[in-house]
Design an enzyme around this catalytic site. Structure first.
Site, PDB file in Angstrom:
ATOM      1  N   LYS A  52      -3.665 -17.070 -41.304  1.00  0.00           N
ATOM      2  CA  LYS A  52      -3.047 -15.575 -40.978  1.00  0.00           C
ATOM      3  C   LYS A  52      -2.171 -15.887 -40.072  1.00  0.00           C
ATOM      4  O   LYS A  52      -1.316 -14.625 -40.673  1.00  0.00           O
ATOM      5  CB  LYS A  52      -5.054 -15.137 -39.992  1.00  0.00           C
ATOM      6  CG  LYS A  52      -5.928 -15.094 -41.514  1.00  0.00           C
ATOM      7  CD  LYS A  52      -6.611 -14.916 -40.607  1.00  0.00           C
ATOM      8  CE  LYS A  52      -8.098 -15.218 -42.054  1.00  0.00           C
ATOM      9  NZ  LYS A  52      -9.553 -15.290 -41.135  1.00  0.00           N
ATOM     10  N   GLN A  96     -12.621 -14.203 -36.036  1.00  0.00           N
ATOM     11  CA  GLN A  96     -13.175 -15.500 -37.061  1.00  0.00           C
ATOM     12  C   GLN A  96     -14.319 -16.366 -37.008  1.00  0.00           C
ATOM     13  O   GLN A  96     -14.739 -16.890 -35.967  1.00  0.00           O
ATOM     14  CB  GLN A  96     -11.676 -16.766 -36.871  1.00  0.00           C
ATOM     15  CG  GLN A  96     -12.077 -17.930 -37.947  1.00  0.00           C
ATOM     16  CD  GLN A  96     -11.782 -16.883 -39.043  1.00  0.00           C
ATOM     17  OE1 GLN A  96     -11.316 -16.173 -39.434  1.00  0.00           O
ATOM     18  NE2 GLN A  96     -11.809 -17.435 -40.007  1.00  0.00           N
ATOM     19  N   ASP A 119     -10.688  -7.284 -40.626  1.00  0.00           N
ATOM     20  CA  ASP A 119     -11.164  -8.110 -42.074  1.00  0.00           C
ATOM     21  C   ASP A 119     -13.187  -6.679 -42.616  1.00  0.00           C
ATOM     22  O   ASP A 119     -13.191  -6.673 -42.885  1.00  0.00           O
ATOM     23  CB  ASP A 119     -12.483  -8.549 -40.826  1.00  0.00           C
ATOM     24  CG  ASP A 119     -12.241  -9.755 -40.776  1.00  0.00           C
ATOM     25  OD1 ASP A 119     -11.204 -10.028 -42.035  1.00  0.00           O
ATOM     26  OD2 ASP A 119     -12.695 -10.930 -39.459  1.00  0.00           O
TER      27      ASP A 119
HETATM   28  N1  GUN Z   1     -14.472 -16.771 -42.148  1.00  0.00           N
HETATM   29  C1  GUN Z   1     -14.770 -17.129 -43.256  1.00  0.00           C
HETATM   30  N2  GUN Z   1     -13.518 -16.242 -44.523  1.00  0.00           N
HETATM   31  C2  GUN Z   1     -14.077 -14.771 -43.031  1.00  0.00           C
HETATM   32  C3  GUN Z   1     -12.916 -13.467 -42.888  1.00  0.00           C
HETATM   33  O1  GUN Z   1     -12.318 -12.942 -43.637  1.00  0.00           O
HETATM   34  N3  GUN Z   1     -12.550 -13.260 -41.753  1.00  0.00           N
HETATM   35  C4  GUN Z   1     -12.712 -13.885 -40.645  1.00  0.00           C
HETATM   36  N4  GUN Z   1     -13.431 -13.599 -39.697  1.00  0.00           N
HETATM   37  N5  GUN Z   1     -14.510 -14.614 -40.458  1.00  0.00           N
HETATM   38  C5  GUN Z   1     -14.111 -15.717 -41.727  1.00  0.00           C
END
Ligand code: GUN
Length: 293
Positions: A52, A96, A119
């Site tokens: 990311k 995350q 998100d």
């Molecule tokens: N864990 C797995 N996918 C995601 C996501 O799209 N965002 C976040 N914050 N954690 C994740």
């Protein structure tokens, strides 16, 4: 059978985002800024967050990575979220998941300001999505919609079968595809762990979305000829011949299912590639205050 090439699409959308960002900055606008909070040392989470941050750099965004030890207290994490909510320099941020067991994911998610929730996990954004109001869409469903849109795969009137009802994939994509939208107007069936006769449902699917979290669960006998397959699974399976000792497979038995499919996403290189792009799209929207004004 045609591959739905997430890697290629992700590159295209990133190019578009980079151009739009450069134009925004040239016009005196803001450099979009994403922050990511990573707690602990979950190897998959480390990879995702690194990706990311790297993607932000590729399109000309600023990014801030906040790494915290696995034993951080709930209060301390809530304090960080509070600071990010109030930091005008940060357009959007993510925490995350999964978090270590002693932290309450629900409380953490609720603490994020919906206007910075790129998100799309906060109930305000999920509620707005369900009502068709402007919102941040969760990354994976947004990525799936983008794949269907850009490959011009019709959804109106089609039978869509979603397998898996998670809050971040199965539930939101089933809502999105049933809504009265260009990529939408589908008849959606949401299957889950208690579904009786799963194969009876999956065999009816014009578009099958597998988000189960178990390798090779969807087999050739469970799909009809010509199905469009969107495989959301990213599962590590042991492979002594692979350099890392494992390889990635989806929830769909690719070698068995792909000859029957009209379109199929590979794993890796399919949906996963598009999720990061969705996060970038949301962050650019956040920097323009396009959703909440
Ligand atoms: N864990 C797995 N996918 C995601 C996501 O799209 N965002 C976040 N914050 N954690 C994740």
């Amino acid at each position: 059978m045609q591959i739905l090439d997430g890697k290629l699409l992700a590159r295209q959308v990133k190019d578009e985002l980079a151009k739009e960002t450069a134009a925004q900055i040239a016009a005196g606008g803001k450099v979009p800024h994403l922050a990511a909070v990573l707690v602990g040392d979950n190897p998959a989470s480390q990879v995702y967050v690194r990706n990311k941050v790297r993607s932000c750099e590729q399109v000309g965004f600023h990014s801030t990575l906040i790494k915290k030890p696995v034993d951080i207290s709930q209060e301390e994490l809530l304090h960080i979220i509070h600071e990010l909510n109030n930091d005008d320099g940060i357009d959007g941020f993510i925490v995350q998941l999964p978090l270590p067991a002693h932290l309450d994911e629900e409380k953490i998610t609720l603490a994020i300001d919906p206007e910075k929730d790129v998100d799309g996990f906060h109930p305000v954004n999920i509620g707005r999505m369900a009502l068709g109001l402007p919102c941040y869409l969760p990354a994976t469903p947004c990525g799936i919609v983008e794949i269907l849109k850009r490959y011009e795969i019709p959804t109106s009137g089609k039978e869509v079968v979603v397998v898996g009802r998670s809050n971040i994939v199965g539930t939101p994509i089933s809502i999105l595809l049933s809504r009265k939208e260009k990529v939408g107007n589908a008849t959606v069936t949401l299957c889950h762990s208690r579904t009786a006769n799963l194969a009876e449902h999956t065999r009816r699917a014009d578009i099958l979305i597998a988000s189960i979290g178990k390798p090779n669960t969807i087999t050739a006998d469970m799909v009809k000829e010509g199905v469009v397959v969107i495989d959301v699974g990213i599962n590590r399976i042991d492979d002594p011949e692979a350099a890392r000792g494992y390889r990635l497979v989806g929830d769909v038995d690719f070698p068995g299912v792909s000859p029957k499919a009209s379109y199929i996403t590979p794993v890796p290189g399919g949906v996963g590639q598009m999720t990061v792009v969705s996060l970038l799209m949301n962050t650019l929207s956040a920097s323009k205050k396009a959703i909440y004004g």
